[in-house]
Every structure is written in C-alpha cells, then in structure tokens.
Design a protein around this motif. Sequence first.
Motif, PDB file in Angstrom:
ATOM      1  N   ARG A   1     -19.340 -59.259 -59.687  1.00  0.00           N
ATOM      2  CA  ARG A   1     -19.176 -60.717 -59.637  1.00  0.00           C
ATOM      3  C   ARG A   1     -17.719 -61.103 -59.911  1.00  0.00           C
ATOM      4  O   ARG A   1     -17.149 -61.933 -59.201  1.00  0.00           O
ATOM      5  CB  ARG A   1     -20.116 -61.389 -60.651  1.00  0.00           C
ATOM      6  N   ARG A   2     -17.104 -60.469 -60.871  1.00  0.00           N
ATOM      7  CA  ARG A   2     -15.701 -60.764 -61.198  1.00  0.00           C
ATOM      8  C   ARG A   2     -14.782 -60.377 -60.035  1.00  0.00           C
ATOM      9  O   ARG A   2     -13.862 -61.112 -59.694  1.00  0.00           O
ATOM     10  CB  ARG A   2     -15.293 -60.023 -62.466  1.00  0.00           C
ATOM     11  N   GLN A   3     -15.062 -59.239 -59.425  1.00  0.00           N
ATOM     12  CA  GLN A   3     -14.273 -58.801 -58.278  1.00  0.00           C
ATOM     13  C   GLN A   3     -14.388 -59.828 -57.145  1.00  0.00           C
ATOM     14  O   GLN A   3     -13.397 -60.197 -56.532  1.00  0.00           O
ATOM     15  CB  GLN A   3     -14.750 -57.431 -57.808  1.00  0.00           C
ATOM     16  N   ARG A   4     -15.581 -60.314 -56.895  1.00  0.00           N
ATOM     17  CA  ARG A   4     -15.797 -61.309 -55.850  1.00  0.00           C
ATOM     18  C   ARG A   4     -15.080 -62.619 -56.178  1.00  0.00           C
ATOM     19  O   ARG A   4     -14.573 -63.305 -55.294  1.00  0.00           O
ATOM     20  CB  ARG A   4     -17.284 -61.583 -55.639  1.00  0.00           C
ATOM     21  N   GLU A   5     -15.027 -62.985 -57.451  1.00  0.00           N
ATOM     22  CA  GLU A   5     -14.304 -64.198 -57.862  1.00  0.00           C
ATOM     23  C   GLU A   5     -12.814 -64.068 -57.533  1.00  0.00           C
ATOM     24  O   GLU A   5     -12.193 -65.027 -57.078  1.00  0.00           O
ATOM     25  CB  GLU A   5     -14.492 -64.449 -59.361  1.00  0.00           C
ATOM     26  N   ILE A   6     -12.274 -62.887 -57.764  1.00  0.00           N
ATOM     27  CA  ILE A   6     -10.858 -62.657 -57.447  1.00  0.00           C
ATOM     28  C   ILE A   6     -10.648 -62.749 -55.938  1.00  0.00           C
ATOM     29  O   ILE A   6      -9.692 -63.366 -55.467  1.00  0.00           O
ATOM     30  CB  ILE A   6     -10.390 -61.301 -58.009  1.00  0.00           C
ATOM     31  N   GLU A   7     -11.537 -62.153 -55.177  1.00  0.00           N
ATOM     32  CA  GLU A   7     -11.443 -62.219 -53.717  1.00  0.00           C
ATOM     33  C   GLU A   7     -11.508 -63.669 -53.239  1.00  0.00           C
ATOM     34  O   GLU A   7     -10.728 -64.074 -52.358  1.00  0.00           O
ATOM     35  CB  GLU A   7     -12.573 -61.418 -53.078  1.00  0.00           C
TER      36      GLU A   7
ATOM     37  N   LEU B   1      -7.395 -57.964 -50.519  1.00  0.00           N
ATOM     38  CA  LEU B   1      -7.656 -58.448 -49.160  1.00  0.00           C
ATOM     39  C   LEU B   1      -8.632 -57.525 -48.439  1.00  0.00           C
ATOM     40  O   LEU B   1      -9.566 -57.998 -47.780  1.00  0.00           O
ATOM     41  CB  LEU B   1      -6.346 -58.565 -48.376  1.00  0.00           C
ATOM     42  N   HIS B   2      -8.471 -56.221 -48.579  1.00  0.00           N
ATOM     43  CA  HIS B   2      -9.390 -55.263 -47.939  1.00  0.00           C
ATOM     44  C   HIS B   2     -10.807 -55.445 -48.484  1.00  0.00           C
ATOM     45  O   HIS B   2     -11.770 -55.399 -47.711  1.00  0.00           O
ATOM     46  CB  HIS B   2      -8.920 -53.838 -48.179  1.00  0.00           C
ATOM     47  N   ALA B   3     -10.930 -55.642 -49.791  1.00  0.00           N
ATOM     48  CA  ALA B   3     -12.252 -55.861 -50.394  1.00  0.00           C
ATOM     49  C   ALA B   3     -12.868 -57.145 -49.851  1.00  0.00           C
ATOM     50  O   ALA B   3     -14.064 -57.177 -49.534  1.00  0.00           O
ATOM     51  CB  ALA B   3     -12.137 -55.925 -51.911  1.00  0.00           C
ATOM     52  N   LEU B   4     -12.065 -58.193 -49.740  1.00  0.00           N
ATOM     53  CA  LEU B   4     -12.550 -59.464 -49.207  1.00  0.00           C
ATOM     54  C   LEU B   4     -13.091 -59.270 -47.788  1.00  0.00           C
ATOM     55  O   LEU B   4     -14.189 -59.728 -47.467  1.00  0.00           O
ATOM     56  CB  LEU B   4     -11.424 -60.503 -49.214  1.00  0.00           C
ATOM     57  N   ILE B   5     -12.357 -58.563 -46.965  1.00  0.00           N
ATOM     58  CA  ILE B   5     -12.793 -58.316 -45.584  1.00  0.00           C
ATOM     59  C   ILE B   5     -14.055 -57.458 -45.570  1.00  0.00           C
ATOM     60  O   ILE B   5     -15.035 -57.792 -44.879  1.00  0.00           O
ATOM     61  CB  ILE B   5     -11.660 -57.653 -44.774  1.00  0.00           C
ATOM     62  N   ASP B   6     -14.063 -56.378 -46.324  1.00  0.00           N
ATOM     63  CA  ASP B   6     -15.234 -55.491 -46.364  1.00  0.00           C
ATOM     64  C   ASP B   6     -16.477 -56.225 -46.843  1.00  0.00           C
ATOM     65  O   ASP B   6     -17.550 -56.113 -46.241  1.00  0.00           O
ATOM     66  CB  ASP B   6     -14.976 -54.291 -47.270  1.00  0.00           C
ATOM     67  N   HIS B   7     -16.349 -56.967 -47.926  1.00  0.00           N
ATOM     68  CA  HIS B   7     -17.510 -57.671 -48.480  1.00  0.00           C
ATOM     69  C   HIS B   7     -17.984 -58.785 -47.554  1.00  0.00           C
ATOM     70  O   HIS B   7     -19.191 -59.026 -47.441  1.00  0.00           O
ATOM     71  CB  HIS B   7     -17.196 -58.202 -49.879  1.00  0.00           C
ATOM     72  N   THR B   8     -17.068 -59.444 -46.879  1.00  0.00           N
ATOM     73  CA  THR B   8     -17.461 -60.482 -45.915  1.00  0.00           C
ATOM     74  C   THR B   8     -18.237 -59.859 -44.762  1.00  0.00           C
ATOM     75  O   THR B   8     -19.265 -60.408 -44.340  1.00  0.00           O
ATOM     76  CB  THR B   8     -16.213 -61.233 -45.395  1.00  0.00           C
ATOM     77  N   LEU B   9     -17.752 -58.730 -44.267  1.00  0.00           N
ATOM     78  CA  LEU B   9     -18.460 -58.053 -43.169  1.00  0.00           C
ATOM     79  C   LEU B   9     -19.830 -57.559 -43.620  1.00  0.00           C
ATOM     80  O   LEU B   9     -20.814 -57.660 -42.878  1.00  0.00           O
ATOM     81  CB  LEU B   9     -17.625 -56.887 -42.640  1.00  0.00           C
ATOM     82  N   MET B  10     -19.920 -57.031 -44.849  1.00  0.00           N
ATOM     83  CA  MET B  10     -21.217 -56.578 -45.364  1.00  0.00           C
ATOM     84  C   MET B  10     -22.190 -57.747 -45.496  1.00  0.00           C
ATOM     85  O   MET B  10     -23.369 -57.622 -45.152  1.00  0.00           O
ATOM     86  CB  MET B  10     -21.050 -55.880 -46.707  1.00  0.00           C
ATOM     87  N   ASP B  11     -21.694 -58.888 -45.976  1.00  0.00           N
ATOM     88  CA  ASP B  11     -22.551 -60.075 -46.080  1.00  0.00           C
ATOM     89  C   ASP B  11     -23.032 -60.508 -44.710  1.00  0.00           C
ATOM     90  O   ASP B  11     -24.195 -60.893 -44.545  1.00  0.00           O
ATOM     91  CB  ASP B  11     -21.782 -61.232 -46.750  1.00  0.00           C
TER      92      ASP B  11
END
Length: 74
Positions: A12-18, A60-70
């Motif tokens: 959750r904290r990682q997602r908040e940063i993203e 930024l890579h995490a943001l892209i990866d998590h967005t694609l997974m969602d």
Amino acid sequence: MYKLCKTEQSARRQREIESALLELMASTRYEDITVTELCENMQMPRKAFYRYFDNKDGALHALIDHTLMDFEHF
C-alpha cells in the motif's frame, strides 16, 4: 528497479508513492522531478522512498507494471 513487497502495508505504501509520482507528473516534466521533491510532497523521509525503490525510474517502472497488472485483472 523496485522491490517486491511482502506485506499488504508495504504494498500500500509503495502504491501511494507511485500515485504521488503520477500526480506530480501531471504538473511537472518527469525529467525535472527529483526524489527529494517527491518525498517532500508526501512528507516522507527519503530513506522511506529507498526502502521501496532504487531510484525515480524504479518508481516509474513499478507504476507502469502495477497499472498493467490492474488492467489485466479488470
């Protein structure tokens, strides 16, 4: 890169940063954003940022990866 989170709280904290990075990108060019600025906007110590990411590009890579997974789960 970014680190895989082992707990829900860490994820959750990682997602908040993203999300904060994405929000900042709406008003500032990515190249001009610094980790310090991102952390100041979140009122978070830089040390906490580096707990989840190696650098700004990792966020930024995490943001892209998590967005694609969602999107795939939708």
